[in-house]
Write an enzyme that holds these catalytic residues in place. Sequence first.
Site, short mmCIF file in Angstrom:
data_model
loop_
_atom_site.label_atom_id
_atom_site.label_comp_id
_atom_site.label_asym_id
_atom_site.label_seq_id
_atom_site.Cartn_x
_atom_site.Cartn_y
_atom_site.Cartn_z
N ASN A 1 20.69 37.24 10.64
CA ASN A 1 20.01 36.50 9.57
C ASN A 1 20.30 37.13 8.20
OD1 ASN A 1 18.80 34.85 11.47
ND2 ASN A 1 16.85 35.92 11.44
N ASP B 1 13.74 38.63 6.56
CA ASP B 1 15.18 38.90 6.56
C ASP B 1 15.82 38.40 5.28
OD1 ASP B 1 15.03 40.02 9.12
OD2 ASP B 1 15.34 38.08 10.09
#
Length: 312
Positions: free
Chosen positions: A46, A255
């Site tokens: 991610n 993320d």
Amino acid sequence: MNNELDILLYGSLNMDFVSFVKQLPMTGETVAADTFLMSPGGKAANQAVASARLGAKVGLVGRVGSDYLGKEMKQALEQEGVVTDYVLETDYSETGTAVVTVNSQGENTIVTNKGANAFLSKDDITKSETILKRAKATILQLEMEQDEAEWIIQQAKNNDKVVVLNLAPVVPIRREVLGLVDLLIVNEVEAAQLTGVPVNSVGSAILASKELREIGIDNVVVTLGAQGAVLHNDQVAKQFIPPQVEVVDSTAAGDCFVAALTTFWMKTGDLEKSVEDAVLVSALSVTKKGAQTSLPTFSDYESFLERGVSNG
């Protein structure tokens, strides 16, 4: 051709199986999903995709299975421009997975299976030094064993790289190794676990970040969800407030924040402004469904700014 990298990431790659429901199930309860999404995920993957979409040149070191899901993961990364030379296939384990449930408020529950991620080794990390030498900075998370994490940090510092540690989940890294980290990013739960300080306000986040800095870490960021983030270093101890947005799905927002912060910091050298921008980018990410499907491009971010945002 310039083969230098802005960021090299180490860590997990998972295929996410995401169900969107009106409410999260209670113990023993079965609920019907309104929609379902299969999407590449995993913290490292991610963050790699988020960084690439924001304009960074990115490489990734990790492991997938030699199965259909692993091949899908690598192909998706390559389509984003991520260098996957050291995303290694593992014959004796399946690709990691995550089963995610998201309710109508954007809250989620996540169950992960490490799969091939568990087989990232110190030998893999040592062999990847070739690509490490091409990078300005490294990012790692703790969906790996302590020995591997410490080896990455030490190898990065031996090569004079900026080390960004997203200590999620909390793993007991030795104090002397933590002191090598240039930027530590944790959420309120992780900050509390590391310091014993209950983090439930901006003031307590600053207190916890002060304790973390005493380890020898120059820069500490504590993320606070809807309250944004706190940056603590020699220059500032400051909250950055996010804009008001309609939350659809918070999966991968953390993320996105880590990636945006590191990308902007490597581009500009201005950490305070980079935290401010990262809070805005991660707020934009929660307005869309999924993990990597929600990660904005730099063009998306520019459009978001042009539309005007109001701080919460």
